[in-house]
Design an enzyme around this catalytic site. Structure first.
Site, PDB file in Angstrom:
ATOM      1  N   ARG A 170       0.841  -1.212   0.000  1.00 59.81           N
ATOM      2  CA  ARG A 170       0.000   0.000   0.000  1.00 59.81           C
ATOM      3  C   ARG A 170       0.869   1.252   0.000  1.00 59.81           C
ATOM      4  O   ARG A 170       0.808   2.064   0.916  1.00 59.81           O
ATOM      5  CB  ARG A 170      -0.962  -0.066   1.154  1.00 59.81           C
ATOM      6  CG  ARG A 170      -2.167  -0.919   0.749  1.00 59.81           C
ATOM      7  CD  ARG A 170      -2.996  -1.270   1.889  1.00 59.81           C
ATOM      8  NE  ARG A 170      -4.394  -1.073   1.585  1.00 59.81           N
ATOM      9  CZ  ARG A 170      -5.364  -1.300   2.434  1.00 59.81           C
ATOM     10  NH1 ARG A 170      -5.096  -1.678   3.655  1.00 59.81           N
ATOM     11  NH2 ARG A 170      -6.613  -1.136   2.096  1.00 59.81           N
TER      12      ARG A 170
ATOM     13  N   GLN B 291      -1.683   3.203  -5.209  1.00 59.69           N
ATOM     14  CA  GLN B 291      -3.063   3.484  -4.784  1.00 59.69           C
ATOM     15  C   GLN B 291      -4.121   3.169  -5.852  1.00 59.69           C
ATOM     16  O   GLN B 291      -5.179   2.641  -5.513  1.00 59.69           O
ATOM     17  CB  GLN B 291      -3.190   4.932  -4.296  1.00 59.69           C
ATOM     18  CG  GLN B 291      -2.773   5.035  -2.838  1.00 59.69           C
ATOM     19  CD  GLN B 291      -2.912   6.430  -2.267  1.00 59.69           C
ATOM     20  OE1 GLN B 291      -3.364   7.348  -2.939  1.00 59.69           O
ATOM     21  NE2 GLN B 291      -2.519   6.582  -1.032  1.00 59.69           N
TER      22      GLN B 291
ATOM     23  N   ASP C 239      -5.329  -0.369  -5.479  1.00 62.77           N
ATOM     24  CA  ASP C 239      -5.693  -0.809  -4.129  1.00 62.77           C
ATOM     25  C   ASP C 239      -7.128  -1.344  -4.064  1.00 62.77           C
ATOM     26  O   ASP C 239      -8.070  -0.632  -3.704  1.00 62.77           O
ATOM     27  CB  ASP C 239      -5.491   0.354  -3.153  1.00 62.77           C
ATOM     28  CG  ASP C 239      -5.658  -0.058  -1.707  1.00 62.77           C
ATOM     29  OD1 ASP C 239      -6.039  -1.219  -1.456  1.00 62.77           O
ATOM     30  OD2 ASP C 239      -5.422   0.783  -0.825  1.00 62.77           O
TER      31      ASP C 239
ATOM     32  N   SER D 243      -8.945  -1.388  -0.594  1.00 64.81           N
ATOM     33  CA  SER D 243      -9.637  -0.146  -0.229  1.00 64.81           C
ATOM     34  C   SER D 243     -10.925   0.035  -1.018  1.00 64.81           C
ATOM     35  O   SER D 243     -11.964   0.375  -0.444  1.00 64.81           O
ATOM     36  CB  SER D 243      -8.729   1.065  -0.453  1.00 64.81           C
ATOM     37  OG  SER D 243      -7.706   1.085   0.508  1.00 64.81           O
TER      38      SER D 243
ATOM     39  N   TYR E  74      -0.526   0.411   9.772  1.00 66.83           N
ATOM     40  CA  TYR E  74      -1.533  -0.594  10.100  1.00 66.83           C
ATOM     41  C   TYR E  74      -1.606  -0.819  11.602  1.00 66.83           C
ATOM     42  O   TYR E  74      -0.684  -0.485  12.349  1.00 66.83           O
ATOM     43  CB  TYR E  74      -1.177  -1.939   9.463  1.00 66.83           C
ATOM     44  CG  TYR E  74      -1.595  -2.036   8.034  1.00 66.83           C
ATOM     45  CD1 TYR E  74      -2.941  -2.176   7.712  1.00 66.83           C
ATOM     46  CD2 TYR E  74      -0.671  -1.987   7.003  1.00 66.83           C
ATOM     47  CE1 TYR E  74      -3.346  -2.270   6.397  1.00 66.83           C
ATOM     48  CE2 TYR E  74      -1.064  -2.078   5.680  1.00 66.83           C
ATOM     49  CZ  TYR E  74      -2.410  -2.218   5.395  1.00 66.83           C
ATOM     50  OH  TYR E  74      -2.810  -2.305   4.097  1.00 66.83           O
TER      51      TYR E  74
END
Ligand code: NAD
Length: 382
Positions: free
Chosen positions: A124, A129, A132, A135, A230
């Site tokens: 990530r 992005q 991703d 997400s 995270y």
């Protein structure tokens, strides 16, 4: 180079890995795209739209011609082991491969010399992005979880002033304020609920508050911030203290949206049986961590449990319940990865040259490259 988009066959999977929009871009990049007839049907993308976008339609691929011909197969759900056996050696596969839940498929992919790229293993980093998928799909799940709770609830979400008097707003507690949780906060707020949120990463407090949620402070000295932003796995003492702090708020909640997860670990147990028993009959829990053990002790994956009048839902694939937009976003994530791994119309999978490829490559050159999965496979054999 031939690319194949099969129809998803896993129960409940209504998404598709390429849409007419992305097929158009794949063909513009010089790739020959074949789509299995009906692949987009459940997500409401027609065969005609794929044909117009430049794809060849393949009718009835029971025998696997599409798989066997392709240099690259684009999937949503992990292939069944027998589907994996149809891939030719040296071919590549892209999908949400959930390796730890599909060890047999991983074994077949490695054995056949397939280069499997798992969307969920893409690092990530900022550059990745657009790829991703965790997400894009979690955001849909968070949104939909609130709608599911609102539909099942025996109360209004918003404050209502009527001729028959005032109805106070529902109280919603969101556990875990990652991508799904933040979308749940935003959606519940838009519906007019009062929203409280528990997370162990202090960094999310500001995000929660900017969406109108109230962050439940945890006064413990330890923080849950782990590597790469995270969460890390917290010890039992921390979780016990956290449960004590959230207990009263959950007890008076009308709905709980549970999204707390720790990468690679069992989801933390945040709503034990006694907490459910303290809730009012008619309350609803939607546990998005159901696939990883659940945040609620009573959750059963993809089942509905009613305990003391409290309904506990554990949907494991809510993104697939909104297949059109879920596919639109997922297909764009996949397209971005295809651009990363295809150069001048040919596959170029060099882990040395790309951090994204290095992270995403689950199997390559006959080996399982993802260490935790390789470890699990060894354990499964012994
Ligand atoms: P996730 O699904 O792994 O976890 C969901 C949430 O659960 C996290 O916010 C986590 O802190 C929380 N959680 C874990 N244990 C908990 C506990 N005991 N109690 C309460 N909450 C608990 O996370 P995710 O949604 O995939 O992403 C998490 C974060 O990763 C994001 O919010 C963001 O900061 C980061 N991220 C970065 C990028 C990037 O491209 N740089 C992309 C996506 C996400």
């Amino acid at each position: 180079m031939k690319v194949f988009v099969p129809k998803e066959r896993r129960t409940g999977e209504a998404r598709v890995a390429a849409t007419p929009e992305t097929v158009k871009k794949l063909t513009a990049a010089g790739l020959a795209v074949t789509v299995e007839a009906g692949a987009g049907e459940a997500a409401h993308f027609t065969d005609a739209a794929y044909r117009d976008a430049g794809a060849t339609l393949l009718e009835g691929d029971g025998g696997g011609a599409g798989w066997g011909d392709a240099a690259l197969v684009l999937k949503v759900a992990p292939p069944a082991p027998e589907e994996a056996t149809r891939l030719t050696s040296g071919a590549a596969l892209i999908g949400l491969l959930a390796p730890h839940q599909n060890l047999e498929t991983v074994r077949v992919l490695a054995e056949r010399g397939v280069s499997a790229l798992a969307m969920e293993l893409i690092p990530r980093i900022t550059r990745a992005q657009p790829m991703d998928a965790l997400s894009s799909q979690a955001s849909i799940a968070g949104y939909k979880a609130v709608l599911v709770a609102a539909v099942r609830l025996d109360r209004y979400f918003p404050l209502l002033m009527t001729a028959a008097g005032t109805i106070p707003p529902s109280r919603v507690v969101v556990m875990g304020a990652g991508v799904a949780g933040l979308q749940a906060v935003a959606t519940a707020k838009r519906l007019g609920a009062v929203v409280e949120v528990s997370d162990i990463r202090p960094a999310v407090k500001e995000q929660v508050e900017s969406l109108g949620g109230k962050f439940i402070d945890l006064p413990m000295a330890e923080t849950g911030e782990g590597a790469g932003g995270y969460a890390r796995e917290m010890g039992e003492d921390f979780l016990r203290r956290q449960r004590e702090i959230v207990h009263q708020r959950v007890a008076r909640a009308d709905a709980v949206i549970a999204t707390a997860q720790v990468p690679g670990k069992r989801a933390p147990l945040l709503v034990p049986r006694a907490m459910v028993e303290a809730m009012r009959p008619g309350a609803v829990i939607v546990d998005l961590a159901a696939g990883d053990g659940g945040n609620c002790e009573l959750t059963r994956p993809d089942e509905e449990v009613v305990h003391g009048g409290v309904t506990i839902l554990g949907p494991t694939n809510l993104a697939a319940s909104m297949p059109h937009d879920a596919s639109t976003l997922y297909a764009r994530n996949v397209l971005a990865l295809v651009h990363e791994v295809v150069t001048d119309g040919a596959l170029k999978l060099d882990p040395e040259a790309s951090e994204v490829v290095a992270g995403a490559l689950l199997t390559h050159g006959g080996e399982v490259r993802h260490a935790p999965t390789a470890e699990r496979l060894r354990e499964a054999v012994t």
